[in-house]
Design a protein around this motif. Structure first.
Motif, PDB file in Angstrom:
ATOM      1  N   LYS A  56       0.746  -1.234  -0.097  1.00  0.00           N
ATOM      2  CA  LYS A  56       0.041  -0.095  -0.073  1.00  0.00           C
ATOM      3  C   LYS A  56       0.887   1.079   0.106  1.00  0.00           C
ATOM      4  O   LYS A  56       0.195   2.329  -0.042  1.00  0.00           O
ATOM      5  CB  LYS A  56      -1.121   0.165   1.406  1.00  0.00           C
ATOM      6  N   SER A 143      -7.887  -0.454   4.220  1.00  0.00           N
ATOM      7  CA  SER A 143      -8.505  -0.493   2.971  1.00  0.00           C
ATOM      8  C   SER A 143      -7.378  -0.834   1.727  1.00  0.00           C
ATOM      9  O   SER A 143      -6.380  -0.509   1.959  1.00  0.00           O
ATOM     10  CB  SER A 143      -9.267   1.051   2.915  1.00  0.00           C
ATOM     11  N   ASN A 145      -6.380   0.044  -1.037  1.00  0.00           N
ATOM     12  CA  ASN A 145      -6.060   1.185  -2.048  1.00  0.00           C
ATOM     13  C   ASN A 145      -4.640   1.654  -1.494  1.00  0.00           C
ATOM     14  O   ASN A 145      -4.031   1.525  -0.333  1.00  0.00           O
ATOM     15  CB  ASN A 145      -7.057   2.496  -1.878  1.00  0.00           C
ATOM     16  N   SER A 151     -10.766   5.135  -0.787  1.00  0.00           N
ATOM     17  CA  SER A 151     -10.867   3.723  -0.481  1.00  0.00           C
ATOM     18  C   SER A 151     -11.678   2.911  -1.520  1.00  0.00           C
ATOM     19  O   SER A 151     -12.617   3.616  -2.161  1.00  0.00           O
ATOM     20  CB  SER A 151     -11.784   3.301   0.776  1.00  0.00           C
ATOM     21  N   HIS A 232      -6.120  12.797   3.606  1.00  0.00           N
ATOM     22  CA  HIS A 232      -6.347  11.505   3.467  1.00  0.00           C
ATOM     23  C   HIS A 232      -7.657  11.248   2.589  1.00  0.00           C
ATOM     24  O   HIS A 232      -8.364  12.340   2.248  1.00  0.00           O
ATOM     25  CB  HIS A 232      -6.685  11.127   4.703  1.00  0.00           C
ATOM     26  N   TYR A 233      -7.909   9.870   2.185  1.00  0.00           N
ATOM     27  CA  TYR A 233      -8.884   9.660   1.436  1.00  0.00           C
ATOM     28  C   TYR A 233      -9.054  10.641  -0.056  1.00  0.00           C
ATOM     29  O   TYR A 233     -10.349  11.011  -0.438  1.00  0.00           O
ATOM     30  CB  TYR A 233     -10.155   9.894   2.004  1.00  0.00           C
TER      31      TYR A 233
HETATM   32 MG    MG Z   1      -7.726   3.240   4.534  1.00  0.00          MG
END
Ligand code: MG
Ligand code: TXA
Length: 331
Positions: A56, A143, A145, A151, A232-233
């Motif tokens: 990741k 997650s 990703n 995600s 994030h995300y």
């Molecule tokens: Mg995550």
């Protein structure tokens, strides 16, 4: 020997025993959960856990959630389980709740990034329940990703981010919840703390507890729950949440809107996406990450996302939008 750098012909399928066999030999497998897809490894196999960080590209200070099949199993991997935690587990497990509790010595520091607390949950997705019941070890699953990106909520999303890096994606369809689990811990005074809003309605949790959830202080240098890192995300495209900024735009080419339930009246329809025409925050949560990915693939100049009313799942959706926009704040 297979290393994390190996290139695989990544397959998507529904073969649970194949996924179990791969996990047993220390290989990573993507698995469906009701929240988002996870990148799973045997939580008791240090080499396998380390592969998650490499695959990741995840910083090792960001710990992993342990997934087990039941509350009884979860008791094995924790050192203490306060009464309130039992109450929440009995209410929500299997389901999108993660509890942050003192870890058992059986859980290594690699899993918790050196913390004496372990994040643990019991996912409800039927395939992953069957998988967990067929193996005799818990799994860790962040997650599925590359670190920092949106995600995945279906097998295709996982393939887009991790093609060639893992051999198998267990396909359980589209995730029912679509947002990561809600993370709850306890402070030294014994009060429950909301570390990450997620797939559960926090008002309901507060009703069960009989008091308001405490908020952790956000500190980017020593994050208690690094999912709370501000950026994030995030999609690649610049994302903004303030609708007012829209009035400043005189150029609409390459600009896309994410709206909760109604189209913006004076903007091209083809450049808008609705999260839930019926105005359901649950449906909006299911669609949010797919829509972010779909628009990102169009390489937009900008995305403007409308926030939801801040109640129920609207709080978690707004949290993800806020984090997705952070990196563009100063640009
Ligand atoms: Mg995550
Ligand atoms: O819904 C979910 O929770 C999904 C599915 C796959 O189960 N998993 C997930 O994992 O969202 P991940 O790694 O993307 O996010 C886990 C969050 C991170 O913010 C991490 O920092 C926090 O949980 N976390 C995990 N273990 C922790 C620990 N021991 N102490 C504090 N925070 C922890």
């Amino acid at each position: 020997m297979i290393s994390a750098e190996s290139s695989y012909e990544t397959l998507i399928g529904k073969d649970i025993s194949r996924a179990a066999d791969l996990l047993k030999e220390g290989t990573l497998v993507a698995i469906p959960t009701e929240t988002v897809y996870g990148l799973a490894a045997n939580a008791l196999n240090t080499a396998a856990v380390l592969k998650i960080y490499q695959t990741k590209n995840r910083p090792q200070f960001n710990p992993l959630i342990v997934h087990t099949s039941s509350l009884n199993e979860a008791l094995k991997w924790t050192d203490s389980f306060p009464e309130e935690a039992i109450k929440l587990a009995e209410t929500y497990w299997p389901g999108p709740l993660t509890l942050l509790l003192p870890k058992s010595n059986l859980i290594s520091d690699i899993v918790t990034s050196g913390s004496n607390l372990v994040a643990i949950r019991v996912p409800s997705h039927a395939m992953t329940q069957e998988l967990l019941q067929g193996i005799n070890f818990p799994i860790v699953a962040p997650s599925a990703n590359p670190s920092g990106y949106v995600s995945p909520t279906n097998a295709q999303h996982v393939l887009e981010g991790l093609y060639g890096k893992i051999p198998y994606i267990l396909d359980g369809g589209s995730c029912r919840v679509g947002l990561e689990s809600t993370i709850i811990g306890w402070n030294p005074e014994g009060k429950a703390v909301l570390h990450r809003p997620g797939g559960l309605d926090t008002d309901q949790i507060e009703t069960i507890l009989g008091y308001s959830l405490q908020r952790p202080a956000i500190n980017n240098h020593h994050p208690l729950s690094p999912g709370q890192l501000k950026s994030h995300y995030a999609p690649h495209a610049p994302l903004f949440t303030h609708e007012q900024e829209l009035t400043d735009i005189n150029q609409i080419e390459g600009v896309y809107l994410i709206r909760f339930k109604e189209f913006h009246p004076s903007f091209p329809l083809a450049q808008q996406r609705i999260l839930s025409a019926s105005g359901s925050p649950e449906e909006a949560a299911q669609h949010l990450f797919s829509v972010l990915r779909e628009l990102d693939a169009l390489k937009p100049v900008r995305i403007y996302a409308e926030k939801l009313p801040p109640a129920g799942l609207g709080i978690a959706i707004n949290d993800r939008l806020e984090r997705a926009r952070q990196i563009w704040k100063h640009s």
